[in-house]
Each structure stands twice: as C-alpha cells, then as structure tokens.
Design a protein around this motif. Sequence first.
Motif, PDB file in Angstrom:
ATOM      1  N   ALA A  47     -83.276 -20.845 -19.035  1.00 40.09           N
ATOM      2  CA  ALA A  47     -84.117 -21.534 -20.166  1.00 40.09           C
ATOM      3  C   ALA A  47     -85.260 -20.315 -20.629  1.00 40.09           C
ATOM      4  O   ALA A  47     -85.478 -20.061 -21.628  1.00 40.09           O
ATOM      5  CB  ALA A  47     -84.365 -22.984 -19.884  1.00 40.09           C
ATOM      6  N   THR A  48     -85.833 -20.088 -19.328  1.00 37.53           N
ATOM      7  CA  THR A  48     -87.042 -18.995 -19.593  1.00 37.53           C
ATOM      8  C   THR A  48     -86.211 -17.728 -20.376  1.00 37.53           C
ATOM      9  O   THR A  48     -86.996 -17.115 -20.949  1.00 37.53           O
ATOM     10  CB  THR A  48     -87.445 -18.785 -18.152  1.00 37.53           C
ATOM     11  OG1 THR A  48     -88.200 -19.866 -17.706  1.00 37.53           O
ATOM     12  CG2 THR A  48     -88.509 -17.635 -18.226  1.00 37.53           C
ATOM     13  N   LEU A  49     -85.364 -17.206 -19.474  1.00 38.98           N
ATOM     14  CA  LEU A  49     -84.709 -15.760 -20.233  1.00 38.98           C
ATOM     15  C   LEU A  49     -84.328 -16.106 -21.826  1.00 38.98           C
ATOM     16  O   LEU A  49     -84.509 -15.066 -22.412  1.00 38.98           O
ATOM     17  CB  LEU A  49     -83.703 -15.384 -19.294  1.00 38.98           C
ATOM     18  CG  LEU A  49     -84.145 -14.666 -18.110  1.00 38.98           C
ATOM     19  CD1 LEU A  49     -83.116 -14.727 -16.916  1.00 38.98           C
ATOM     20  CD2 LEU A  49     -84.944 -13.532 -18.295  1.00 38.98           C
ATOM     21  N   VAL A  50     -83.584 -17.171 -21.959  1.00 35.72           N
ATOM     22  CA  VAL A  50     -83.286 -17.421 -23.567  1.00 35.72           C
ATOM     23  C   VAL A  50     -84.433 -17.568 -24.173  1.00 35.72           C
ATOM     24  O   VAL A  50     -84.416 -16.638 -25.373  1.00 35.72           O
ATOM     25  CB  VAL A  50     -82.405 -18.618 -23.560  1.00 35.72           C
ATOM     26  CG1 VAL A  50     -82.252 -19.053 -25.072  1.00 35.72           C
ATOM     27  CG2 VAL A  50     -81.270 -18.477 -22.710  1.00 35.72           C
ATOM     28  N   ALA A  51     -85.553 -18.096 -23.874  1.00 38.57           N
ATOM     29  CA  ALA A  51     -86.751 -18.191 -24.614  1.00 38.57           C
ATOM     30  C   ALA A  51     -87.438 -16.826 -25.028  1.00 38.57           C
ATOM     31  O   ALA A  51     -88.028 -16.437 -25.687  1.00 38.57           O
ATOM     32  CB  ALA A  51     -87.966 -19.046 -23.894  1.00 38.57           C
ATOM     33  N   ALA A  52     -87.108 -15.796 -23.763  1.00 40.82           N
ATOM     34  CA  ALA A  52     -87.661 -14.601 -23.886  1.00 40.82           C
ATOM     35  C   ALA A  52     -86.778 -13.818 -24.622  1.00 40.82           C
ATOM     36  O   ALA A  52     -87.167 -12.403 -24.852  1.00 40.82           O
ATOM     37  CB  ALA A  52     -87.847 -13.983 -22.535  1.00 40.82           C
ATOM     38  N   GLY A  53     -85.897 -14.025 -25.249  1.00 41.15           N
ATOM     39  CA  GLY A  53     -84.919 -13.424 -26.118  1.00 41.15           C
ATOM     40  C   GLY A  53     -83.639 -12.682 -25.410  1.00 41.15           C
ATOM     41  O   GLY A  53     -82.713 -11.778 -26.067  1.00 41.15           O
ATOM     42  N   PHE A  54     -83.338 -13.325 -24.075  1.00 45.25           N
ATOM     43  CA  PHE A  54     -82.195 -12.564 -23.464  1.00 45.25           C
ATOM     44  C   PHE A  54     -80.718 -13.425 -23.828  1.00 45.25           C
ATOM     45  O   PHE A  54     -81.226 -14.690 -23.933  1.00 45.25           O
ATOM     46  CB  PHE A  54     -82.427 -12.629 -22.135  1.00 45.25           C
ATOM     47  CG  PHE A  54     -83.337 -11.554 -21.347  1.00 45.25           C
ATOM     48  CD1 PHE A  54     -82.891 -10.422 -20.950  1.00 45.25           C
ATOM     49  CD2 PHE A  54     -84.689 -11.533 -21.681  1.00 45.25           C
ATOM     50  CE1 PHE A  54     -83.512  -9.349 -20.527  1.00 45.25           C
ATOM     51  CE2 PHE A  54     -85.604 -10.769 -21.090  1.00 45.25           C
ATOM     52  CZ  PHE A  54     -84.943  -9.387 -20.735  1.00 45.25           C
ATOM     53  N   ARG A  55     -79.825 -13.113 -23.500  1.00 44.54           N
ATOM     54  CA  ARG A  55     -78.471 -13.511 -23.626  1.00 44.54           C
ATOM     55  C   ARG A  55     -77.831 -13.566 -22.335  1.00 44.54           C
ATOM     56  O   ARG A  55     -77.651 -12.582 -21.699  1.00 44.54           O
ATOM     57  CB  ARG A  55     -77.733 -12.940 -24.709  1.00 44.54           C
ATOM     58  CG  ARG A  55     -76.210 -13.266 -24.689  1.00 44.54           C
ATOM     59  CD  ARG A  55     -75.236 -12.526 -25.644  1.00 44.54           C
ATOM     60  NE  ARG A  55     -73.944 -12.698 -25.312  1.00 44.54           N
ATOM     61  CZ  ARG A  55     -72.885 -11.790 -25.683  1.00 44.54           C
ATOM     62  NH1 ARG A  55     -73.158 -10.916 -26.563  1.00 44.54           N
ATOM     63  NH2 ARG A  55     -71.674 -12.115 -25.525  1.00 44.54           N
ATOM     64  N   ARG A  56     -77.425 -14.915 -21.847  1.00 45.87           N
ATOM     65  CA  ARG A  56     -76.702 -14.776 -20.573  1.00 45.87           C
ATOM     66  C   ARG A  56     -75.263 -14.519 -21.041  1.00 45.87           C
ATOM     67  O   ARG A  56     -74.695 -15.121 -21.805  1.00 45.87           O
ATOM     68  CB  ARG A  56     -76.541 -16.223 -19.832  1.00 45.87           C
ATOM     69  CG  ARG A  56     -75.764 -16.231 -18.664  1.00 45.87           C
ATOM     70  CD  ARG A  56     -75.838 -17.696 -18.123  1.00 45.87           C
ATOM     71  NE  ARG A  56     -75.418 -18.688 -18.852  1.00 45.87           N
ATOM     72  CZ  ARG A  56     -75.499 -19.947 -18.444  1.00 45.87           C
ATOM     73  NH1 ARG A  56     -75.565 -19.909 -17.281  1.00 45.87           N
ATOM     74  NH2 ARG A  56     -74.822 -20.842 -19.324  1.00 45.87           N
ATOM     75  N   TYR A  57     -74.660 -13.236 -20.611  1.00 40.29           N
ATOM     76  CA  TYR A  57     -73.525 -12.773 -21.127  1.00 40.29           C
ATOM     77  C   TYR A  57     -72.406 -12.677 -19.725  1.00 40.29           C
ATOM     78  O   TYR A  57     -71.089 -12.371 -19.889  1.00 40.29           O
ATOM     79  CB  TYR A  57     -73.515 -11.424 -21.540  1.00 40.29           C
ATOM     80  CG  TYR A  57     -73.790 -10.192 -20.494  1.00 40.29           C
ATOM     81  CD1 TYR A  57     -72.639  -9.540 -20.048  1.00 40.29           C
ATOM     82  CD2 TYR A  57     -75.065  -9.940 -20.400  1.00 40.29           C
ATOM     83  CE1 TYR A  57     -73.070  -8.232 -19.396  1.00 40.29           C
ATOM     84  CE2 TYR A  57     -75.280  -9.011 -19.604  1.00 40.29           C
ATOM     85  CZ  TYR A  57     -74.554  -8.113 -18.797  1.00 40.29           C
ATOM     86  OH  TYR A  57     -74.589  -7.036 -18.152  1.00 40.29           O
ATOM     87  N   GLU A  58     -72.818 -13.154 -18.624  1.00 37.94           N
ATOM     88  CA  GLU A  58     -72.215 -13.285 -17.414  1.00 37.94           C
ATOM     89  C   GLU A  58     -73.206 -14.201 -16.292  1.00 37.94           C
ATOM     90  O   GLU A  58     -74.170 -14.442 -16.616  1.00 37.94           O
ATOM     91  CB  GLU A  58     -71.916 -11.894 -16.670  1.00 37.94           C
ATOM     92  CG  GLU A  58     -70.808 -11.766 -15.726  1.00 37.94           C
ATOM     93  CD  GLU A  58     -71.805 -11.881 -14.112  1.00 37.94           C
ATOM     94  OE1 GLU A  58     -72.879 -12.129 -14.133  1.00 37.94           O
ATOM     95  OE2 GLU A  58     -70.977 -11.234 -13.322  1.00 37.94           O
ATOM     96  N   VAL A  59     -72.375 -14.665 -15.274  1.00 39.11           N
ATOM     97  CA  VAL A  59     -73.021 -15.623 -14.676  1.00 39.11           C
ATOM     98  C   VAL A  59     -74.462 -15.284 -14.175  1.00 39.11           C
ATOM     99  O   VAL A  59     -75.356 -16.292 -14.096  1.00 39.11           O
ATOM    100  CB  VAL A  59     -72.172 -16.487 -13.662  1.00 39.11           C
ATOM    101  CG1 VAL A  59     -72.136 -15.512 -12.527  1.00 39.11           C
ATOM    102  CG2 VAL A  59     -72.647 -17.660 -13.134  1.00 39.11           C
ATOM    103  N   SER A  60     -74.559 -14.072 -13.668  1.00 39.26           N
ATOM    104  CA  SER A  60     -75.797 -13.764 -13.057  1.00 39.26           C
ATOM    105  C   SER A  60     -76.681 -12.673 -14.085  1.00 39.26           C
ATOM    106  O   SER A  60     -77.600 -12.279 -13.663  1.00 39.26           O
ATOM    107  CB  SER A  60     -75.391 -12.983 -11.738  1.00 39.26           C
ATOM    108  OG  SER A  60     -75.278 -14.012 -10.810  1.00 39.26           O
ATOM    109  N   ASN A  61     -76.090 -12.356 -15.138  1.00 37.49           N
ATOM    110  CA  ASN A  61     -76.582 -11.159 -16.030  1.00 37.49           C
ATOM    111  C   ASN A  61     -76.944 -11.564 -17.353  1.00 37.49           C
ATOM    112  O   ASN A  61     -76.187 -12.331 -18.076  1.00 37.49           O
ATOM    113  CB  ASN A  61     -75.276 -10.043 -16.098  1.00 37.49           C
ATOM    114  CG  ASN A  61     -75.385  -9.179 -14.889  1.00 37.49           C
ATOM    115  OD1 ASN A  61     -76.017  -8.511 -14.280  1.00 37.49           O
ATOM    116  ND2 ASN A  61     -74.194  -9.607 -13.901  1.00 37.49           N
ATOM    117  N   PHE A  62     -78.201 -10.997 -17.588  1.00 39.88           N
ATOM    118  CA  PHE A  62     -78.798 -11.513 -18.928  1.00 39.88           C
ATOM    119  C   PHE A  62     -79.325  -9.965 -19.543  1.00 39.88           C
ATOM    120  O   PHE A  62     -79.694  -9.017 -19.095  1.00 39.88           O
ATOM    121  CB  PHE A  62     -80.053 -12.250 -18.759  1.00 39.88           C
ATOM    122  CG  PHE A  62     -79.839 -13.526 -18.094  1.00 39.88           C
ATOM    123  CD1 PHE A  62     -79.798 -14.805 -18.611  1.00 39.88           C
ATOM    124  CD2 PHE A  62     -79.437 -13.283 -16.514  1.00 39.88           C
ATOM    125  CE1 PHE A  62     -79.545 -16.147 -17.964  1.00 39.88           C
ATOM    126  CE2 PHE A  62     -79.124 -14.729 -15.905  1.00 39.88           C
ATOM    127  CZ  PHE A  62     -79.388 -15.840 -16.648  1.00 39.88           C
TER     128      PHE A  62
END
Length: 312
Positions: free
Chosen positions: A223-238
């Motif tokens: 949730a924190t990374l999505v809010a910072a503009g990141f996309r989760r494209y693999e289970v551990s990678n953003f």
Amino acid sequence: TALCPQWPYCRKRCSYCNFNKYVVPAVDEVSVRACLQDSAAAQASPPLPCSITSVFFGGGTPSLASPGTIAAVLEAVAGAAHLPTSAEVTLEANPSSASAARLAGFRAAGVNRISIGVQSLDDAELRLLGREHTAAEAREAVEAARRLFPGRTSIDLLFGLPGQSQSAWARGLEVALGLCDDHISLYQLTLERGTALAAQVQGGSLPAPPQDLLADMYHAACATLVAAGFRRYEVSNFARKGALSTHNLSYWRAEPYIGVGPGAHGRFVPWGEGGRSREARIQTLEPDAWMREVQSRGHGTRKRVALSPLEQ
C-alpha cells in the motif's frame, strides 16, 4: 533467452544467506573469467537459443569481480549470440564494493542497470543480518549509482527480521523511499536451515516472526509503495515510471534462461539438440570443480532434467 552469469565469491557470510557462495583468501580471477567466457559462449551459441534479451550478473557478490571480467563475459556472449544494444544488463552490487569509481567501471564494461543489496537502512538490523556495510555506506552507494544509472538503479530490502516490529519496518521503508530510484525489491526474510540466523531463532536467542505479522508487513508495504507511485509487477518487485526489469519479468513469464557459473540454474528447450521439452540444467556447485569441468569438457553442467508439464 535471458542469461545469468554467477560470480560465487563473497567477502563474508551474511547470517541469513544460504546461496552458493564462497569466502576464499584469494580468487584466481583470470581462470574464473576464462571459464565464464567459455561457458557463456558455449551455451549461448547456435544451435541453442541465440538471442539474448537480458543479462543478470548474480552471485555471490558480482561487484567484487573486476569491470574487465564483466566486459569479457559480455564480449564472449556478443561473439556467440545476438546481444542487442538495447538488452538489459544488470549487475548485483553490495554497498561495500560499489564505489563511484567502481560503478563507473562497470558502466564502461557494458552494465546499464544496477541492483544494490541495501537490505536495511538501520545499522542494528544490518549487524543482525551480518552485513559488512553501514546504513551510511548504503546511502552513499545508492546515490552514486543513481548518478551513473539514473532510472535504472534498484535496491533490495528485507523484512520480517527476528524482533522487527511493523512500525520499525514502516519507518525503514519510508526512509528507503526517500533514497531509492524507480525500482525496489522487497523480500521476506526466509530462515534457511544451516544459517547462523536460523540457528539463533531455533535456539531461542531470537524470536521467530509471527506469520500474521509478516503478512501485515507485506500488505502495508504494498500500500505504501502504490501510494508512492510504484506498481507491483511481480510478487516482490515494484517499479514506477516504466522501470520494470526485463530480466525479472522473464522469470515471472517462464521464458527461457541460461545459467552460467558455479551453481547456476537454467531452464530452456534445447531445440538445437533435438529436444522438444523444457529442461532444468544445474551447473556444478563448487567453483574449482566447475572450472575443471569447463576446462576439460567445455561446460560445467552437472545435471539435466526434462520437466513434465506439471513441473513446468
């Protein structure tokens, strides 16, 4: 086809790591370089798959290799297969062997993406993990990498350390967000049998992280990374701004990859040998034995296993 050259040497053993790594008084880099060149060229040349989409130098600690060795391996690959100028070439680096001058040498050798094993930006956590760098050294390495590889610098972080609270993890992630580029990898710590950290937890001197807490840490981080503009494209990678790793995606999509070096794994269909099914190939683990095999047989493949559709 992706290519995965492995540099198996480290300067020390981290408390959590059970990778195929070796701490030795001195490395015969000339011999290792020649064997990596020969093995990479042999496996990447026709009639096997011969168009390389990405190269990922892993380990061990490949940033301990000289830029000359990295350049030599890439030259061998380019001489045996099609290695387009657009191919992603990643090198894993530890902060303790990622000075600005060294990183510049890797860039000149042909590396265009850096993945830095930060793991934590808290000195107490780094000591627990047995890392040889400090938080300040990690920041310095990431800043140097971002200057040389803007938009193509990734950092690794570990969570779920024994005794780590969710609030401590959240604070550490916020600090990392203030430092990182456009790619970040979050790995839940696995307590691997045979490691010092696993022994401490099993012996009761460190607490085992509760499973529900680990799940909460992961979901909160997403949730924190999505809010910072990141996309989760693999289970551990953003990633953000399109900075997805071609190499990571090749694993995720079950595309073919060739492993080169001691203990390296590969997965591909050997069409040129008349094969019709995907094989798992495993290289000999121990570096000296692997080099002897490459020198005598031209390759260090110890095991080939045809994979059933279910296994695939």
